[in-house]
Design an enzyme around this catalytic site. Sequence first.
Site: not given
Length: 310
Positions: A209, A214, A229, A232
């Site tokens: 990903d 991120h 961040i 998830g």
Amino acid sequence: MAGSGCSEFDPELVISHKFPESLYTYTERDAALYALGIGACAKDAIDDKELKYVYHQDGQEFIQVLPTFAALFSLGFTSEMEQIPGLQYDPRLLLHGQQYVEIYKPLPSHGCILNKVSIAGLHDKGKAAILEIEIVSYEKESDDPLCMNRLAIYLRGAGGFSKSSQPYSYSKNPSNQSAFPKIPKSQPFAVFEECTHASQALLYRLSGDYNPLHSDPMVAGIAGFSRPILHGLCTLGYAVRAIIKCICGGEQNMIKSISGRFLLHVYPGETLITEMWLAGLRVIYQVKVKDRNRAVLSGFVDLDRLSSSL
């Protein structure tokens, strides 16, 4: 606006869309890298309950694979949404809201996976639309089903497309959707606290990903965050690892299904507290960020049996 083949949101075109089958190939190295990406062995490099995910004395082909590794089979399908005719939305307002995974058999340490994808649901929520994508994964050689992923994608600003007074709602297998249980008010059966590393998102992204949200401070700033961040699905991996450790006695193959609802972002370096409640063969869980005392993830994990150590 994303979408093609239609000038406005057409739900019938969306749900009739056929995705092409695709292959996903991985090796023992990928499985081990994923385990490290969700924190395995971070606190103890010789943890006898987690070393098996990254090392085996008889060779890497014998390492074990965490059940949440199955979520990687669903990577990339949100980008294919732009090819769905009749689906009109702003990609910048897309949110990955929920992930559901069913495990049919233990994942092999390496493999070539055949993914069959379909639209599993479409719902008009007024200010937003919810699109459900289902991916059933098979071992290519044997054609045996391995697992199923179902993603709920929130498309903010794309709702209000219903042509009648009754909001449009379609589900392919409504009986298979488990309602999210409420978090109990009682004391948790178990609590597990673990600190993520400042580089956690940079490590986890190597599992496939590569969304710059991120990793790139400028992209994160445009999205409204003070810094990049955590993914998830990385937080979900931490939560399920905690359940395996605290409830399953380290036996990852006890897990039948996993469901997670993403509530709030996590910054790499923050401490996660996973609270667990046992209800029969179901573990209800909630993950909080200790640093901000905010819930970031909730859901449930269904087991095929209880650990003899409980």
